[in-house]
Design a protein around this motif. Structure first.
Motif, PDB file in Angstrom:
ATOM      1  N   GLY A  11     -14.257  -0.896   4.295  1.00 53.65           N
ATOM      2  CA  GLY A  11     -14.785   0.470   4.178  1.00 53.65           C
ATOM      3  C   GLY A  11     -16.309   0.472   4.136  1.00 53.65           C
ATOM      4  N   GLY A  12     -16.922  -0.729   4.163  1.00 56.35           N
ATOM      5  CA  GLY A  12     -18.380  -0.811   4.245  1.00 56.35           C
ATOM      6  C   GLY A  12     -19.094  -0.980   2.914  1.00 56.35           C
ATOM      7  N   SER A  13     -18.357  -1.149   1.815  1.00 59.21           N
ATOM      8  CA  SER A  13     -19.037  -1.333   0.516  1.00 59.21           C
ATOM      9  C   SER A  13     -19.368  -2.814   0.334  1.00 59.21           C
ATOM     10  CB  SER A  13     -18.134  -0.896  -0.633  1.00 59.21           C
ATOM     11  OG  SER A  13     -17.199  -1.908  -0.920  1.00 59.21           O
ATOM     12  N   ARG A  67      -8.556  -1.244 -11.997  1.00 60.90           N
ATOM     13  CA  ARG A  67      -9.820  -1.406 -11.252  1.00 60.90           C
ATOM     14  C   ARG A  67     -10.334  -2.844 -11.377  1.00 60.90           C
ATOM     15  NH1 ARG A  67     -11.931   3.648  -9.747  1.00 60.90           N
ATOM     16  NH2 ARG A  67     -11.474   5.375 -11.142  1.00 60.90           N
ATOM     17  N   VAL A 122     -10.001  -8.812  -5.100  1.00 66.16           N
ATOM     18  CA  VAL A 122     -10.879  -8.704  -3.933  1.00 66.16           C
ATOM     19  C   VAL A 122     -11.839  -9.899  -3.898  1.00 66.16           C
ATOM     20  CG1 VAL A 122     -12.784  -7.347  -2.950  1.00 66.16           C
ATOM     21  CG2 VAL A 122     -10.667  -6.212  -3.649  1.00 66.16           C
ATOM     22  N   TYR A 162       2.234   1.875  -3.404  1.00 61.59           N
ATOM     23  CA  TYR A 162       1.173   2.448  -4.251  1.00 61.59           C
ATOM     24  C   TYR A 162       1.054   3.953  -4.011  1.00 61.59           C
ATOM     25  CZ  TYR A 162      -1.183  -1.488  -6.518  1.00 61.59           C
ATOM     26  OH  TYR A 162      -1.497  -2.538  -7.347  1.00 61.59           O
ATOM     27  N   PHE A 197      -5.690   8.826  -4.299  1.00 63.41           N
ATOM     28  CA  PHE A 197      -6.428   8.151  -5.369  1.00 63.41           C
ATOM     29  C   PHE A 197      -7.610   9.025  -5.800  1.00 63.41           C
ATOM     30  CE2 PHE A 197      -9.471   4.993  -7.093  1.00 63.41           C
ATOM     31  CZ  PHE A 197      -8.661   4.388  -8.039  1.00 63.41           C
ATOM     32  N   ARG A 198      -8.293   9.609  -4.818  1.00 64.44           N
ATOM     33  CA  ARG A 198      -9.422  10.502  -5.147  1.00 64.44           C
ATOM     34  C   ARG A 198      -8.936  11.755  -5.860  1.00 64.44           C
ATOM     35  NH1 ARG A 198     -12.363   6.487  -5.171  1.00 64.44           N
ATOM     36  NH2 ARG A 198     -13.210   5.734  -3.209  1.00 64.44           N
ATOM     37  N   HIS A 205       0.832  -1.214   0.000  1.00 67.22           N
ATOM     38  CA  HIS A 205       0.000   0.000   0.000  1.00 67.22           C
ATOM     39  C   HIS A 205       0.864   1.261   0.000  1.00 67.22           C
ATOM     40  CE1 HIS A 205      -3.431  -2.621   0.939  1.00 67.22           C
ATOM     41  NE2 HIS A 205      -4.180  -1.601   0.546  1.00 67.22           N
ATOM     42  N   HIS A 237      -7.986  -5.206  -9.478  1.00 65.58           N
ATOM     43  CA  HIS A 237      -8.173  -5.053  -8.030  1.00 65.58           C
ATOM     44  C   HIS A 237      -9.482  -5.733  -7.606  1.00 65.58           C
ATOM     45  CE1 HIS A 237      -9.811  -2.552  -4.626  1.00 65.58           C
ATOM     46  NE2 HIS A 237      -8.636  -2.792  -4.111  1.00 65.58           N
ATOM     47  N   SER A 274      -9.625   1.511   4.753  1.00 67.85           N
ATOM     48  CA  SER A 274      -9.885   0.933   3.437  1.00 67.85           C
ATOM     49  C   SER A 274      -9.244   1.814   2.377  1.00 67.85           C
ATOM     50  CB  SER A 274     -11.401   0.888   3.214  1.00 67.85           C
ATOM     51  OG  SER A 274     -11.685   0.809   1.839  1.00 67.85           O
ATOM     52  N   GLY A 275      -8.934   1.211   1.234  1.00 64.63           N
ATOM     53  CA  GLY A 275      -8.416   1.984   0.099  1.00 64.63           C
ATOM     54  C   GLY A 275      -9.401   3.074  -0.287  1.00 64.63           C
ATOM     55  N   PHE A 276     -10.640   2.903   0.131  1.00 64.49           N
ATOM     56  CA  PHE A 276     -11.670   3.912  -0.126  1.00 64.49           C
ATOM     57  C   PHE A 276     -11.270   5.253   0.490  1.00 64.49           C
ATOM     58  CE2 PHE A 276     -15.911   5.819   0.197  1.00 64.49           C
ATOM     59  CZ  PHE A 276     -16.401   5.512  -1.057  1.00 64.49           C
ATOM     60  N   GLY A 313     -16.550  -4.976   2.235  1.00 64.37           N
ATOM     61  CA  GLY A 313     -15.208  -4.422   2.439  1.00 64.37           C
ATOM     62  C   GLY A 313     -15.067  -3.781   3.803  1.00 64.37           C
ATOM     63  N   TYR A 370     -19.303  -3.609  -5.891  1.00 65.23           N
ATOM     64  CA  TYR A 370     -19.093  -2.163  -5.978  1.00 65.23           C
ATOM     65  C   TYR A 370     -17.887  -1.865  -6.882  1.00 65.23           C
ATOM     66  CZ  TYR A 370     -16.831   2.204  -4.683  1.00 65.23           C
ATOM     67  OH  TYR A 370     -16.182   3.410  -4.746  1.00 65.23           O
TER      68      TYR A 370
HETATM   69  C1  HEM Z   1      -5.837  -7.901   0.228  1.00 68.32           C
HETATM   70  C2  HEM Z   1      -5.789  -6.763  -0.451  1.00 68.32           C
HETATM   71  C3  HEM Z   1      -6.953  -5.837  -0.668  1.00 68.32           C
HETATM   72  C4  HEM Z   1      -8.274  -6.030  -0.412  1.00 68.32           C
HETATM   73  C5  HEM Z   1      -8.964  -7.252   0.174  1.00 68.32           C
HETATM   74  C6  HEM Z   1      -8.950  -4.820  -0.813  1.00 68.32           C
HETATM   75  C7  HEM Z   1     -10.311  -4.618  -0.702  1.00 68.32           C
HETATM   76  C8  HEM Z   1     -10.975  -3.472  -1.076  1.00 68.32           C
HETATM   77  C9  HEM Z   1     -12.399  -3.267  -0.982  1.00 68.32           C
HETATM   78  C10 HEM Z   1     -13.392  -4.310  -0.506  1.00 68.32           C
HETATM   79  C11 HEM Z   1     -12.663  -2.043  -1.431  1.00 68.32           C
HETATM   80  C12 HEM Z   1     -14.039  -1.352  -1.527  1.00 68.32           C
HETATM   81  C13 HEM Z   1     -14.220  -0.342  -0.446  1.00 68.32           C
HETATM   82  C14 HEM Z   1     -14.454  -1.017   0.880  1.00 68.32           C
HETATM   83  O1  HEM Z   1     -15.577  -1.427   1.149  1.00 68.32           O
HETATM   84  O2  HEM Z   1     -13.489  -1.149   1.634  1.00 68.32           O
HETATM   85  C15 HEM Z   1     -11.417  -1.445  -1.809  1.00 68.32           C
HETATM   86  C16 HEM Z   1     -11.300  -0.192  -2.335  1.00 68.32           C
HETATM   87  C17 HEM Z   1     -10.111   0.352  -2.729  1.00 68.32           C
HETATM   88  N1  HEM Z   1      -8.869  -0.239  -2.615  1.00 68.32           N
HETATM   89 FE1  HEM Z   1      -8.467  -2.105  -2.025  1.00 68.32          FE
HETATM   90  N2  HEM Z   1      -8.042  -3.949  -1.320  1.00 68.32           N
HETATM   91  C18 HEM Z   1      -6.810  -4.531  -1.254  1.00 68.32           C
HETATM   92  C19 HEM Z   1      -5.615  -3.985  -1.674  1.00 68.32           C
HETATM   93  C20 HEM Z   1      -5.475  -2.731  -2.176  1.00 68.32           C
HETATM   94  C21 HEM Z   1      -4.232  -2.129  -2.580  1.00 68.32           C
HETATM   95  C22 HEM Z   1      -2.848  -2.797  -2.534  1.00 68.32           C
HETATM   96  C23 HEM Z   1      -4.511  -0.882  -2.998  1.00 68.32           C
HETATM   97  C24 HEM Z   1      -3.510   0.121  -3.451  1.00 68.32           C
HETATM   98  C25 HEM Z   1      -3.514   1.372  -3.077  1.00 68.32           C
HETATM   99  C26 HEM Z   1      -5.932  -0.675  -2.861  1.00 68.32           C
HETATM  100  C27 HEM Z   1      -6.613   0.474  -3.194  1.00 68.32           C
HETATM  101  C28 HEM Z   1      -7.959   0.654  -3.124  1.00 68.32           C
HETATM  102  C29 HEM Z   1      -8.636   1.849  -3.567  1.00 68.32           C
HETATM  103  C30 HEM Z   1      -8.004   3.076  -4.190  1.00 68.32           C
HETATM  104  C31 HEM Z   1      -9.984   1.649  -3.328  1.00 68.32           C
HETATM  105  C32 HEM Z   1     -11.133   2.606  -3.671  1.00 68.32           C
HETATM  106  C33 HEM Z   1     -11.679   2.187  -5.039  1.00 68.32           C
HETATM  107  C34 HEM Z   1     -12.889   2.989  -5.488  1.00 68.32           C
HETATM  108  O3  HEM Z   1     -13.677   3.457  -4.642  1.00 68.32           O
HETATM  109  O4  HEM Z   1     -13.058   3.123  -6.713  1.00 68.32           O
HETATM  110  N3  HEM Z   1      -6.493  -1.836  -2.392  1.00 68.32           N
HETATM  111  N4  HEM Z   1     -10.400  -2.339  -1.590  1.00 68.32           N
END
Ligand code: HEM
Length: 365
Positions: free
Chosen positions: A312-314, A294, A301, A47, A125-126, A44, A297, A118-120, A310, A319
């Protein structure tokens, strides 16, 4: 060496102590060490560092385009900066292979300690999405709150400011709208193009009718399909239809900018249009790679969480999959391909215009 300059150690210059001291494993803090959490944090962080570089580069390209006119040499600089972004994006996509070495069961060893992170909540990124031109009203939302509600007041102000200003999409649209040569003396690009399109369609219909190896029924089917592709062309010949599509959200790029992008694509072999063409290609590459990320990713997921929600609650995978479809910014540039016609049907440019589009030292004309 300049007397004013003091020497610096590698470690100091890169502030490595700060960076290498920034991996605090929550699983260790809670006395349940999970081996893979180190990788999770480092990936992360890497990234976020790349996001920082992308924002740095995209910001500089936006600056070049925010002046009233863009110098030819600046287009060259913009192309190289976008090319760098594209190369970084390829690494961002590849890095998912590394995060996938954390198996779903190993992830569960520390997932609970992350909540509700959460990445959210990635501000960079935003910033990137908004800078490119993703509008608030086009975002897929999964809660009643705005996407920016997860940020501090100060960060929200920055996002609001970015949304209020010109995005990369807006700047490119304005730049395209300023493209000369759509009308050159007696040469009206759109009029000539329309004649060629009609000719091409007549020829295609003729070829279908003349073909003796397909049945009458199949012929009719193919002719109907041809008529359907005609509808794509209709909006380029009718500003009213185009504007209607802009209004209902089917299109985003203005009529004039779309015609300019078409002209640049069709006459890309003319030296003066070569750079603008390359620039448009880089935007498409960027858009495509962000969509690839996207999708990749979302796929990761699904594999890691299945249908779990997730942190972040999505809804998680569902989503994310939708964002891949709907958060594309330069869709209209991809779609220019629908309007392309073979080189053999291209209207010939008047010699004076060809000269203008050539470099002055060229011997050909
Ligand atoms: C085991 C690894 C990962 C899992 C299980 C995961 C899971 C998720 C999930 C479920 C979401 C949707 C929002 C939520 O409900 O949380 C999310 C959003 C996001 N994640 Fe990950 N993620 C992982 C790794 C990463 C990595 C390495 C990055 C790099 C920065 C990342 C960046 C993001 C971003 C930018 C979003 C927002 C996407 C959007 O709203 O369009 N994630 N992630």
């Amino acid at each position: 060496m300049d007397k004013e300059l003091s020497s610096i150690h590698y470690d100091q210059y890169l502030q490595l102590q700060k960076i290498l001291d920034a991996q605090k494993l929550r699983s260790v803090e809670f006395k349940k060490p999970a081996h893979d959490e180190m990788l999770f944090i480092i990936v992360h962080q890497v990234y976020e560092l790349w996001f920082k570089e992308i924002l740095h580069d995209i910001g500089s390209v936006m600056n070049l385009f925010s002046e009233g006119s863009v110098e030819e040499s600046d287009i060259g600089i913009a192309i190289s900066r976008l090319d760098r972004i594209v190369k970084i994006q390829k690494i961002l996509v590849d890095q998912i292979d590394i995060i996938e070495t954390i198996t779903p069961l190993d992830f569960l060893d520390f997932r609970n300690y992350l909540l509700p992170a959460s990445g959210f909540q990635s501000f960079q990124f935003r910033q990137l999405e908004v800078s490119l031109g993703l509008k608030r009203e086009r975002r897929i939302s999964y809660t009643q709150c705005s996407y920016s509600g997860v940020f501090s007041d100060e960060e929200q102000k920055i996002l609001d400011g970015l949304e209020a200003g010109d995005s990369m999409f807006d700047l490119v649209e304005k730049w395209l709208e300023r493209t000369p040569f759509l009308q050159f003396e007696k040469f009206d690009f759109l009029e000539e193009y329309q004649k060629s399109v009609n000719l091409m369609h007549d020829r295609e219909e003729d070829d279908i009718n003349k073909a003796d190896y397909i049945s009458e029924q199949e012929k009719q089917f193919r002719i109907n399909m041809l008529a359907e592709t005609d509808t794509y062309f209709k909006s380029i010949f009718d500003v009213g239809i185009h504007n209607q599509k802009l209004e209902n959200g089917e299109l985003k790029l203005s009529y004039k900018a779309t015609i300019s992008a078409l002209l640049i694509n069709l006459y890309r072999d003319e030296p003066l249009l070569r750079q603008p063409f390359m620039f448009l290609q880089k935007l498409i590459d960027m858009d495509e790679l962000l969509t690839t990320w996207r999708n990749r990713h979302a796929q990761m997921v699904l594999r890691t969480l299945g249908q779990k929600i997730g942190t972040g609650g999505s809804s998680g995978y569902d989503y994310l999959k939708k964002t891949a479809e709907q958060h594309r910014v330069f869709y209209d540039l991809h779609n220019i391909s629908t309007l392309l016609i073979p080189r053999s049907f291209l209207p010939e440019l008047p010699i004076e215009l060809k000269e203008k589009l050539n470099f002055s030292f060229s011997k050909k004309h």
